[in-house]
Design a protein around this motif. Structure first.
Motif, PDB file in Angstrom:
ATOM      1  N   THR A 152      -4.544   3.309  -0.612  1.00 60.54           N
ATOM      2  CA  THR A 152      -3.574   3.305   0.483  1.00 60.54           C
ATOM      3  C   THR A 152      -2.622   2.120   0.333  1.00 60.54           C
ATOM      4  O   THR A 152      -1.403   2.266   0.505  1.00 60.54           O
ATOM      5  CB  THR A 152      -4.313   3.231   1.836  1.00 60.54           C
ATOM      6  OG1 THR A 152      -5.265   4.309   1.878  1.00 60.54           O
ATOM      7  CG2 THR A 152      -3.361   3.354   3.002  1.00 60.54           C
ATOM      8  N   ASP A 179       1.307  10.289  -6.094  1.00 61.88           N
ATOM      9  CA  ASP A 179      -0.045   9.976  -5.631  1.00 61.88           C
ATOM     10  C   ASP A 179      -0.993  10.624  -6.627  1.00 61.88           C
ATOM     11  O   ASP A 179      -1.238  11.834  -6.589  1.00 61.88           O
ATOM     12  CB  ASP A 179      -0.278  10.510  -4.216  1.00 61.88           C
ATOM     13  CG  ASP A 179      -1.677  10.192  -3.703  1.00 61.88           C
ATOM     14  OD1 ASP A 179      -2.562   9.912  -4.541  1.00 61.88           O
ATOM     15  OD2 ASP A 179      -1.893  10.234  -2.486  1.00 61.88           O
ATOM     16  N   LYS A 228     -13.825   8.900  -6.157  1.00 62.20           N
ATOM     17  CA  LYS A 228     -12.786   9.234  -7.137  1.00 62.20           C
ATOM     18  C   LYS A 228     -13.354   9.274  -8.561  1.00 62.20           C
ATOM     19  O   LYS A 228     -14.507   8.907  -8.780  1.00 62.20           O
ATOM     20  CB  LYS A 228     -11.629   8.238  -7.012  1.00 62.20           C
ATOM     21  CG  LYS A 228     -10.983   8.236  -5.611  1.00 62.20           C
ATOM     22  CD  LYS A 228     -10.257   9.529  -5.339  1.00 62.20           C
ATOM     23  CE  LYS A 228      -9.902   9.829  -3.901  1.00 62.20           C
ATOM     24  NZ  LYS A 228      -9.409   8.848  -3.005  1.00 62.20           N
TER      25      LYS A 228
HETATM   26  C1  LIG Z   1      -8.346   8.713  -1.807  1.00 61.34           C
HETATM   27  C2  LIG Z   1      -6.941   9.090  -1.610  1.00 61.34           C
HETATM   28  C3  LIG Z   1      -5.998   8.191  -1.101  1.00 61.34           C
HETATM   29  C4  LIG Z   1      -6.344   6.853  -0.520  1.00 61.34           C
HETATM   30  O1  LIG Z   1      -7.038   6.003  -1.347  1.00 61.34           O
HETATM   31  P1  LIG Z   1      -7.999   4.868  -0.704  1.00 61.34           P
HETATM   32  O2  LIG Z   1      -8.412   4.095  -1.906  1.00 61.34           O
HETATM   33  O3  LIG Z   1      -9.125   5.555  -0.033  1.00 61.34           O
HETATM   34  O4  LIG Z   1      -7.165   4.058   0.225  1.00 61.34           O
HETATM   35  C5  LIG Z   1      -4.674   8.606  -1.039  1.00 61.34           C
HETATM   36  N1  LIG Z   1      -4.299   9.834  -1.429  1.00 61.34           N
HETATM   37  C6  LIG Z   1      -5.178  10.728  -1.909  1.00 61.34           C
HETATM   38  C7  LIG Z   1      -4.694  12.081  -2.343  1.00 61.34           C
HETATM   39  C8  LIG Z   1      -6.526  10.407  -2.004  1.00 61.34           C
HETATM   40  O5  LIG Z   1      -7.401  11.317  -2.446  1.00 61.34           O
END
Ligand SMILES: *Cc1c(COP(=O)(O)O)cnc(C)c1O
Length: 381
Positions: A59, A156, A185
């Motif tokens: 984020t 993203d 992830k």
């Molecule tokens: C996980 C995720 C985020 C946010 O990442 P964080 O590390 O949890 O802040 C943003 N966009 C997508 C598509 C995600 O899967």
């Protein structure tokens, strides 16, 4: 915590990871050091990026990217609604307006270039492209629109670690690429993220804004005030620590083998489920080299989803929904009726995510598939 027979996800942590992560603690150098620099260099090298800046989460990576692009109040940013809410939250945090764009089709759950062009206004400044489940957006089309209307493109790539389009990794195709290393992830540092770019001045700004906009020692000496510092930007503290960076560097070493196992599991799922009439599997025609992240299916009858997921739960198999549309959340209620994303709503209503992680055995995949077949029938009654 429920004791799942097969959970949605299990992080892959090895002895080497534990060894690596404890090193900075033993060395008593906890933040802003060599581990972070090594992690950034190795990540940039492997992904084919010019510059990589490690941050505290995905984020923060998105927020930094849009901040570095000078997104501000009055601006509009185009994004899909079928994504994690962080994407819209960071736009709101900058006082800008999220504009939700529908998805391509039932087969392709990435942002629709046609709908995107329809939703452009005089105020549009950027596109936030989300590579859903690891499948690249139609970047050629998006980049052509961006060039035509002078927009920035942020990718993203939280789902798309080592996913490729025409030989180039996701995250290197637009102006800035953002990654998350949250525990679910494809690689993890617990919490963590990375911002990549090919643009030197953007990289410089991202690096400054990661740490309060403050100049670094090297830059200070260069500017002739070695004992003080200057502040060049309104920045944040989005730094990562040495413990996470060391873990991230260690995780990078296994990405390729894990990626290969993900491909095998994905293929096995397809073999088992592809012919089922009650469900549809998206992205079947994609031939790119994909870094698979999740295994989403679409129930053709969305009314069965709740009892289907209940049935899976009774069998000890965890499932999830990726995602409820952002424009249906309470805080985004002003967009509920105006978003005009019918394909997103249809897909979101029938979507179910099945367990998917490199540690899954073939037998576990088969167990999940048998439960899917059984519970689809039960959910009809
Ligand atoms: C996980 C995720 C985020 C946010 O990442 P964080 O590390 O949890 O802040 C943003 N966009 C997508 C598509 C995600 O899967």
């Amino acid at each position: 915590m429920t004791n799942w027979k097969i959970p949605l996800f299990i992080p892959d942590i090895t002895g080497a990871d534990i060894q690596a992560a404890t090193e900075p603690i033993r060395d008593n150098w906890l933040t802003m050091g060599d581990k972070t620099r090594q992690f950034e260099e190795e990540f940039a090298h492997r992904i084919g990026a010019q510059y990589a800046v490690a941050v505290c989460n995905g984020t923060a990576a998105l927020h930094l990217a849009l901040s570095a692009l000078r997104i501000q109040p009055g601006d509009e940013v185009l994004l899909p609604s079928l994504t994690f809410v962080a994407c819209a939250n960071v736009i709101e945090a900058l006082g800008a307006k999220p504009v939700f764009v529908d998805l391509h089709s039932e087969e392709d759950w990435t942002i629709s270039p046609e709908d995107l062009e329809r939703k452009l206004t005089e105020k549009t400044r950027a596109i936030l492209a989300v590579h859903y489940a690891g499948f690249p957006c139609h970047m050629d089309d998006l980049l052509a629109i961006a060039t035509k209307y002078n927009l920035s493109v942020v990718e993203d790539s939280a789902h798309a670690l080592f996913s490729y389009q025409k030989g180039k990794a996701c995250g290197t195709l637009g102006d800035i690429g953002c990654f998350s290393f949250f525990s679910n992830k494809n690689m993890t540092t617990g919490e963590g993220g990375m911002v990549i770019t090919q643009n030197e001045s953007l990289a410089e700004r991202i690096r400054l804004m990661r740490s309060h906009g403050m100049t670094t020692l090297t830059l200070d000496r260069h500017r002739g005030h070695a004992f003080s510092y200057d502040v060049m930007e309104y920045g944040y503290n989005y730094r990562i620590d040495e413990i996470r960076s060391a873990l991230g560097y260690s995780q990078l070493q296994r990405l390729e083998s894990n990626g290969n196992r993900r491909k095998e599991i994905y293929r096995l799922y397809l073999e088992q489920l592809q012919e089922m009439g009650e469900i549809q599997i998206p992205f079947l025609n994609r031939t790119e080299d994909i870094g698979y992240h999740i295994f989403p299916i679409l129930l053709k009858d969305p009314n069965r989803r709740e009892s289907f997921m209940q049935g899976m739960k009774k069998d000890g198999i965890q499932t999830s929904i990726h995602y409820p549309p952002i424009h249906w959340f309470s805080v985004y209620s002003e967009f509920r009726d105006s978003a005009n994303c019918p394909m997103t709503e249809k897909i979101s209503n029938g979507e179910v995510t099945l367990p998917f992680y490199p540690g899954m055995s073939d037998d576990e995949v088969i167990t999940v598939c048998e439960a899917v077949k059984r519970n689809i029938v039960i959910s009809r009654q």
